[in-house]
Design an enzyme around this catalytic site. Structure first.
Site, PDB file in Angstrom:
ATOM      1  N   VAL A   1      -2.116 -73.697  -6.458  1.00 36.35           N
ATOM      2  CA  VAL A   1      -1.121 -72.616  -6.497  1.00 36.35           C
ATOM      3  C   VAL A   1      -0.234 -72.684  -7.730  1.00 36.35           C
ATOM      4  O   VAL A   1       0.431 -71.692  -8.072  1.00 36.35           O
ATOM      5  CB  VAL A   1      -0.255 -72.595  -5.214  1.00 36.35           C
TER       6      VAL A   1
ATOM      7  N   TYR B   1      12.289 -81.915  -4.836  1.00 34.45           N
ATOM      8  CA  TYR B   1      11.809 -81.251  -3.627  1.00 34.45           C
ATOM      9  C   TYR B   1      12.882 -80.337  -3.038  1.00 34.45           C
ATOM     10  O   TYR B   1      12.611 -79.176  -2.693  1.00 34.45           O
ATOM     11  CB  TYR B   1      11.399 -82.310  -2.612  1.00 34.45           C
ATOM     12  N   ALA B   2      14.111 -80.843  -2.941  1.00 30.31           N
ATOM     13  CA  ALA B   2      15.208 -80.055  -2.364  1.00 30.31           C
ATOM     14  C   ALA B   2      15.500 -78.824  -3.216  1.00 30.31           C
ATOM     15  O   ALA B   2      15.715 -77.727  -2.694  1.00 30.31           O
ATOM     16  CB  ALA B   2      16.462 -80.919  -2.233  1.00 30.31           C
ATOM     17  N   ALA B   3      15.498 -78.995  -4.539  1.00 30.37           N
ATOM     18  CA  ALA B   3      15.768 -77.865  -5.427  1.00 30.37           C
ATOM     19  C   ALA B   3      14.684 -76.802  -5.283  1.00 30.37           C
ATOM     20  O   ALA B   3      14.974 -75.599  -5.241  1.00 30.37           O
ATOM     21  CB  ALA B   3      15.858 -78.347  -6.873  1.00 30.37           C
ATOM     22  N   ALA B   4      13.429 -77.251  -5.210  1.00 30.69           N
ATOM     23  CA  ALA B   4      12.324 -76.300  -5.070  1.00 30.69           C
ATOM     24  C   ALA B   4      12.422 -75.541  -3.756  1.00 30.69           C
ATOM     25  O   ALA B   4      12.245 -74.314  -3.719  1.00 30.69           O
ATOM     26  CB  ALA B   4      10.989 -77.036  -5.167  1.00 30.69           C
TER      27      ALA B   4
END
Length: 253
Positions: free
Chosen positions: A72, A161-164
């Site tokens: 993706v 990960y949190a930002a994404a």
């Protein structure tokens, strides 16, 4: 009187569907009558795993499940996947953005590659799938993207990960406005800690601390996330869009 969700004649494309929550999504939507396309990145055993799930579903209902290889993070691969779905199925009705990776490390120690690889898959990958998915999505469709409790709690070592995931949740709010003219709804699900192979790698002492924060006192099951996605794509959620639904057993930090 019971209410039955019947998605017969509809098609759902699920990214990262070779295992865990994604595979359960495929089974859940298939059980509701939908045709399913199981995306995988063709890395390691993902092709075989997705193929096994598709074979399981096709044994229940012939020619109702297919696999689609595409990373993706690669926009051209995603566009090819969507065009192939259009050719075989006439388009899609539901897009479930589930594909994600982890590269946990503190900000001080995180490499540029560890940051960028997570952003490319977990955030840009959702953008690519939505952009090209909209080209083949039928009127009145629905998009569900996986956010995370990490976007809310800000777990140690998960800046990328949190930002994404926070970005994904914000993107769905924007997409809910942009898709409304075609009757396309867009929502996010923010799971808590779900009992998957990924969760099995959590050290026992960390798991014990997590459970203290969960009022229901247990990890979630993949089916409990998949059922919420099914609801969000069903006529029962016809007036629900631009929302982030937390599925976390009551975790409030």
């Amino acid at each position: 009187m019971s209410t039955v969700i019947n998605l017969s004649g509809k098609v759902a494309l699920i990214t990262g569907a070779s295992q865990g929550i994604g595979a359960q999504m495929a089974r859940t939507f298939h059980a509701a009558g939908a045709g399913v396309i199981l995306n995988h990145p063709d890395v390691g055993s993902t092709a075989a795993d997705a193929g096994a799930v598709a074979a399981e579903l096709n044994a229940l209902r012939p020619d109702s499940a297919a696999v689609a290889a595409a990373n993706v993070a690669d926009p051209e691969a995603v566009q090819r996947m969507m065009h192939a779905a259009k050719e075989r199925w006439g388009g899609i009705d539901f897009l479930i953005n589930n594909a994600a990776i982890l590269r946990d490390r503190t900000i001080a120690k995180m490499s540029a590659d560890e940051w960028q690889s997570v952003i490319e898959v977990n955030l840009s990958g959702v953008f690519h799938c939505c952009k090209f998915g909209l080209e083949v999505m039928r009127e009145g469709g629905a998009i569900v993207s996986m956010g995370s409790i990490a976007a809310i709690q800000g777990f140690y070592g998960q800046a990328n990960y949190a930002a994404a995931k926070a970005g994904v949740q914000a993107m769905m709010r924007v997409l809910s406005r942009e898709g409304a003219r075609r009757g396309i709804r867009a929502n996010a699900i923010a799971p808590g800690v779900i009992d998957t192979a990924m969760a099995a790698t959590i050290p026992e002492n960390v798991r014990a601390e997590m459970l203290k924060n969960i009022p229901l006192g247990r990890l979630g099951a993949p089916a409990e996330v998949a059922n919420v996605a099914l609801f969000l794509c069903s006529p029962l959620a016809s007036y629900v869009t631009g929302q982030t639904i937390e599925v976390n057993g009551g975790w409030r930090g």
